[in-house]
Design a protein around this motif. Sequence first.
Motif, PDB file in Angstrom:
ATOM      1  N   VAL A  93       0.831  -1.204   0.000  1.00  0.00           N
ATOM      2  CA  VAL A  93       0.000   0.000   0.000  1.00  0.00           C
ATOM      3  C   VAL A  93       0.867   1.256   0.000  1.00  0.00           C
ATOM      4  O   VAL A  93       0.618   2.209  -0.757  1.00  0.00           O
ATOM      5  N   MET A  94       1.907   1.270   0.821  1.00  0.00           N
ATOM      6  CA  MET A  94       2.739   2.468   0.908  1.00  0.00           C
ATOM      7  C   MET A  94       3.546   2.698  -0.364  1.00  0.00           C
ATOM      8  O   MET A  94       3.878   3.834  -0.706  1.00  0.00           O
ATOM      9  N   PHE A  95       3.858   1.620  -1.084  1.00  0.00           N
ATOM     10  CA  PHE A  95       4.520   1.771  -2.381  1.00  0.00           C
ATOM     11  C   PHE A  95       3.636   2.581  -3.330  1.00  0.00           C
ATOM     12  O   PHE A  95       4.136   3.409  -4.104  1.00  0.00           O
ATOM     13  N   ALA A  96       2.326   2.344  -3.257  1.00  0.00           N
ATOM     14  CA  ALA A  96       1.411   3.032  -4.160  1.00  0.00           C
ATOM     15  C   ALA A  96       1.446   4.543  -3.964  1.00  0.00           C
ATOM     16  O   ALA A  96       1.270   5.307  -4.914  1.00  0.00           O
ATOM     17  N   PHE A  97       1.676   5.002  -2.726  1.00  0.00           N
ATOM     18  CA  PHE A  97       1.691   6.436  -2.447  1.00  0.00           C
ATOM     19  C   PHE A  97       3.062   7.068  -2.687  1.00  0.00           C
ATOM     20  O   PHE A  97       3.209   8.282  -2.572  1.00  0.00           O
ATOM     21  N   GLY A  98       4.052   6.247  -2.977  1.00  0.00           N
ATOM     22  CA  GLY A  98       5.395   6.775  -3.195  1.00  0.00           C
ATOM     23  C   GLY A  98       5.440   7.738  -4.370  1.00  0.00           C
ATOM     24  O   GLY A  98       4.833   7.496  -5.418  1.00  0.00           O
ATOM     25  N   GLY A  99       6.140   8.829  -4.200  1.00  0.00           N
ATOM     26  CA  GLY A  99       6.248   9.841  -5.249  1.00  0.00           C
ATOM     27  C   GLY A  99       5.417  11.069  -4.994  1.00  0.00           C
ATOM     28  O   GLY A  99       5.625  12.102  -5.629  1.00  0.00           O
ATOM     29  N   THR A 100       4.458  10.993  -4.055  1.00  0.00           N
ATOM     30  CA  THR A 100       3.632  12.166  -3.769  1.00  0.00           C
ATOM     31  C   THR A 100       4.466  13.310  -3.209  1.00  0.00           C
ATOM     32  O   THR A 100       4.083  14.481  -3.334  1.00  0.00           O
ATOM     33  N   GLU A 101       5.613  12.980  -2.624  1.00  0.00           N
ATOM     34  CA  GLU A 101       6.478  14.029  -2.080  1.00  0.00           C
ATOM     35  C   GLU A 101       7.116  14.884  -3.167  1.00  0.00           C
ATOM     36  O   GLU A 101       7.791  15.871  -2.869  1.00  0.00           O
ATOM     37  N   ILE A 102       6.872  14.545  -4.418  1.00  0.00           N
ATOM     38  CA  ILE A 102       7.361  15.368  -5.528  1.00  0.00           C
ATOM     39  C   ILE A 102       6.785  16.778  -5.460  1.00  0.00           C
ATOM     40  O   ILE A 102       7.322  17.719  -6.051  1.00  0.00           O
ATOM     41  N   ILE A 103       5.679  16.939  -4.723  1.00  0.00           N
ATOM     42  CA  ILE A 103       5.087  18.272  -4.543  1.00  0.00           C
ATOM     43  C   ILE A 103       6.118  19.245  -3.980  1.00  0.00           C
ATOM     44  O   ILE A 103       6.223  20.394  -4.411  1.00  0.00           O
ATOM     45  N   GLY A 104       6.902  18.767  -3.000  1.00  0.00           N
ATOM     46  CA  GLY A 104       7.931  19.622  -2.432  1.00  0.00           C
ATOM     47  C   GLY A 104       9.069  19.858  -3.389  1.00  0.00           C
ATOM     48  O   GLY A 104       9.660  20.945  -3.427  1.00  0.00           O
ATOM     49  N   VAL A 105       9.369  18.860  -4.203  1.00  0.00           N
ATOM     50  CA  VAL A 105      10.476  18.963  -5.150  1.00  0.00           C
ATOM     51  C   VAL A 105      10.199  20.015  -6.211  1.00  0.00           C
ATOM     52  O   VAL A 105      11.105  20.698  -6.680  1.00  0.00           O
ATOM     53  N   THR A 106       8.944  20.151  -6.617  1.00  0.00           N
ATOM     54  CA  THR A 106       8.608  21.096  -7.682  1.00  0.00           C
ATOM     55  C   THR A 106       8.628  22.549  -7.226  1.00  0.00           C
ATOM     56  O   THR A 106       8.502  23.453  -8.059  1.00  0.00           O
ATOM     57  N   ALA A 107       8.788  22.789  -5.929  1.00  0.00           N
ATOM     58  CA  ALA A 107       8.721  24.165  -5.417  1.00  0.00           C
ATOM     59  C   ALA A 107       9.718  25.084  -6.112  1.00  0.00           C
ATOM     60  O   ALA A 107       9.436  26.247  -6.376  1.00  0.00           O
ATOM     61  N   GLY A 108      10.909  24.562  -6.413  1.00  0.00           N
ATOM     62  CA  GLY A 108      11.943  25.393  -7.007  1.00  0.00           C
ATOM     63  C   GLY A 108      11.662  25.793  -8.430  1.00  0.00           C
ATOM     64  O   GLY A 108      12.273  26.719  -8.947  1.00  0.00           O
ATOM     65  N   GLU A 109      10.745  25.077  -9.112  1.00  0.00           N
ATOM     66  CA  GLU A 109      10.411  25.419 -10.492  1.00  0.00           C
ATOM     67  C   GLU A 109       8.958  25.850 -10.629  1.00  0.00           C
ATOM     68  O   GLU A 109       8.412  25.888 -11.717  1.00  0.00           O
ATOM     69  N   ALA A 110       8.324  26.144  -9.485  1.00  0.00           N
ATOM     70  CA  ALA A 110       6.953  26.647  -9.487  1.00  0.00           C
ATOM     71  C   ALA A 110       6.965  28.165  -9.551  1.00  0.00           C
ATOM     72  O   ALA A 110       7.804  28.823  -8.942  1.00  0.00           O
ATOM     73  N   GLN A 111       6.033  28.730 -10.278  1.00  0.00           N
ATOM     74  CA  GLN A 111       5.982  30.184 -10.412  1.00  0.00           C
ATOM     75  C   GLN A 111       5.458  30.856  -9.143  1.00  0.00           C
ATOM     76  O   GLN A 111       5.855  31.953  -8.814  1.00  0.00           O
ATOM     77  N   SER A 112       4.545  30.205  -8.423  1.00  0.00           N
ATOM     78  CA  SER A 112       4.000  30.761  -7.173  1.00  0.00           C
ATOM     79  C   SER A 112       3.861  29.644  -6.155  1.00  0.00           C
ATOM     80  O   SER A 112       2.746  29.166  -5.887  1.00  0.00           O
ATOM     81  N   PRO A 113       4.976  29.181  -5.558  1.00  0.00           N
ATOM     82  CA  PRO A 113       4.909  28.040  -4.643  1.00  0.00           C
ATOM     83  C   PRO A 113       4.013  28.261  -3.443  1.00  0.00           C
ATOM     84  O   PRO A 113       3.425  27.328  -2.913  1.00  0.00           O
ATOM     85  N   GLU A 114       3.866  29.532  -2.988  1.00  0.00           N
ATOM     86  CA  GLU A 114       3.028  29.790  -1.813  1.00  0.00           C
ATOM     87  C   GLU A 114       1.553  29.529  -2.111  1.00  0.00           C
ATOM     88  O   GLU A 114       0.748  29.353  -1.182  1.00  0.00           O
ATOM     89  N   LYS A 115       1.182  29.454  -3.391  1.00  0.00           N
ATOM     90  CA  LYS A 115      -0.203  29.152  -3.770  1.00  0.00           C
ATOM     91  C   LYS A 115      -0.347  27.725  -4.296  1.00  0.00           C
ATOM     92  O   LYS A 115      -1.300  27.022  -3.965  1.00  0.00           O
ATOM     93  N   THR A 116       0.596  27.301  -5.125  1.00  0.00           N
ATOM     94  CA  THR A 116       0.452  25.999  -5.775  1.00  0.00           C
ATOM     95  C   THR A 116       0.696  24.837  -4.830  1.00  0.00           C
ATOM     96  O   THR A 116       0.030  23.798  -4.924  1.00  0.00           O
ATOM     97  N   ILE A 117       1.652  24.977  -3.905  1.00  0.00           N
ATOM     98  CA  ILE A 117       1.968  23.870  -2.999  1.00  0.00           C
ATOM     99  C   ILE A 117       0.792  23.541  -2.072  1.00  0.00           C
ATOM    100  O   ILE A 117       0.378  22.378  -1.977  1.00  0.00           O
ATOM    101  N   PRO A 118       0.200  24.526  -1.353  1.00  0.00           N
ATOM    102  CA  PRO A 118      -0.956  24.201  -0.508  1.00  0.00           C
ATOM    103  C   PRO A 118      -2.116  23.590  -1.290  1.00  0.00           C
ATOM    104  O   PRO A 118      -2.780  22.661  -0.819  1.00  0.00           O
ATOM    105  N   SER A 119      -2.365  24.110  -2.486  1.00  0.00           N
ATOM    106  CA  SER A 119      -3.471  23.591  -3.297  1.00  0.00           C
ATOM    107  C   SER A 119      -3.244  22.126  -3.653  1.00  0.00           C
ATOM    108  O   SER A 119      -4.163  21.299  -3.564  1.00  0.00           O
TER     109      SER A 119
END
Length: 484
Positions: free
Chosen positions: A209-235
Motif C-alpha cells: 500500500v505504501m509503495f502506491a503512495f510513493g512519489g507524492t512528495e514530488i510536490i515539495g520537489v517542484t517548489a523550485g520550479e513553481a511560479q508561485s509556490p506559496e499558492k500551488t503547494i498548498p493547493s
Amino acid sequence: MRTDTAGLSRGLRSRHIRFIALGSAIGTGLFYGSSESIKAAGPGVLLAYLIGGAAVFLVLRSLGEMAVASPSAGSFGEYATRHLGPLAGFTTAWTYAFEMVIVCVADVTAVGVYMGFWFPDVPRWIWVLAAVLLVGALNLVSVKVFGELEFWLSLVKIVAIVAMILVGIAVIAFGLGSGDGHAGLSNLWSNGGFFAGGADGFVLSFAVVMFAFGGTEIIGVTAGEAQSPEKTIPSAVNSIPLRIILFYVLTLAVIMSIRPWQNIDSSGSPFVEIFAGVGLKSAAAVLNLVVLTAALSAINSDIFAAGRTMFGLAQRRQGPAVMLRLTRNGVPWVTTLVMIGALLTGVLMNVLMPGRIFLVISSIATFATVWVWLMILLTHVKARRSMSAEEAASLKFPAPLWPYGQIAAIAFMAGVMVLLGFHENTRVALVVGAVWLALLAGVHALWVGPRRTGPQPVAAAEERAGETPDADLASLEGPAGSSR
C-alpha cells in the motif's frame, strides 16, 4: 548544450504542479501493484489505503509547511541538511533519487506487462527499453514540455478512472457484461469477510500500500520550479485526501465488487482483467491503454524528480560536478542521462527475472520511500521545535495535529519498515536498504564531508567565470518529485 549552470528554467504553472503530483500518486502502484495488496488483505485493503493515505497526508502537510515557509531553500534534502545536519541531508536526497530510480524500474516493468495484453509473444524487455528511451528523450526537451506532457497524461488517467468507476457501478447495478459470477457490493464481505486475509494479511498489505503512495512528495520537489509556490503547494497538498478516496478506495471497491477479491491475480492489471472477465472486451482494451499511459506518466515524473534531486546535490558539492550541466532550455541533461542509464538495468532485470522483478523492486522502493518520509517528518519536528511561538503562529501553511499527528506518523512509518522483514519476498528490501545507507554514510565520510567548503559552490564558480549567479538555481534543493 551548455556547460555552465546559469539556472534551471522556472516554467511550471499551477496546473503543472497539481498534475505532476497526480502523476506520481496514480500510477503502477494502483493500476498493477494493487493486486498484490488485495491478495494479502482482501477487501480490508480499503481500510489500509485510508490509514496509509492519512499518514502520507501528514507527511505532505509537514513538507508543505516547510516549502511554503522557505521555498528558496528547496526541498526536503536541503531542509534535512539545515535542521538535522549534512549527513541527514545527504542520505535523504540521495535516497530519494534512489527511490525514483527503483520506482521507475517498477513502472517500466509494468509497461512490459501491459503491452503483453496486445502482444503476448513479444519479449517484455523490448517494450521496457522502448519506454525508457521515449520518456527519457522527452525529459531532455524543456521543463515546460515536461509539465505539459504530464498535465495531459494525468488528465487521461483521471478521466479514465472516473469513467471506469461509472461503468463499474453500472455493471454492479444492472448486471452488464456476460461474465460468470455475481457482481455486487456483497462481494466486499461475503467471501471470507471484510478482513478475509486476517490480521496478518491486513498488516502485511501496508508494505505494498505504501509503495502506491510513493512519489507524492514530488510536490515539495517542484517548489523550485513553481511560479508561485506559496499558492500551488498548498493547493496540491490539500487535494491529496480526495485523490486517496476517489482514486484508490472507491476504485478498488468497485473492482472487488465486480469480481470476488480471491479471483484477482497479478498476471496483469486488475483493472483490465475485471472488464475482460465480465465480457466487456472493448472496455478492457481501452483500460489497458489507460494503464499504459499511467505508467508512462509515472516514469515521466520520476525521471524529472530524480534528475532535479541529483542536480541539487551537485550544486551543494554532494554529487559529481558534471551533473550541473544544462541544456540551452535549462534542463539538467547529465542527470537525465544518468537516470536513463540506470533504467537500462531494469531492462536487463526484465530479461533475467521477468516473473519476480515487480514484487522485489516494489519492496525496495517502499523502503526508500518510507525512509524519505521519515526524514521529512523528523526534519519538520526539529524545525518546528526550533521556532519561537511568534514564528510558529506566523506560518502561512501550518501542518495540522501538531505535534501528536507527526509523532503518530513517525511511529507508523517505522512500523512499515519493520513489516518489510516479515515476508520472504520483501525482506530483501531491508538488506538492500541497509547496504545503501551504509554506502552513503561511507561516501559522505570519505568524500563529501572533507571536500565540502560551503553550500553555494556554484555561485563561487560562476563568479570566477565572471557570471552572475542565477536566482533560480539557488531555489532548488534537490530539484526544483513522484512520482514518488
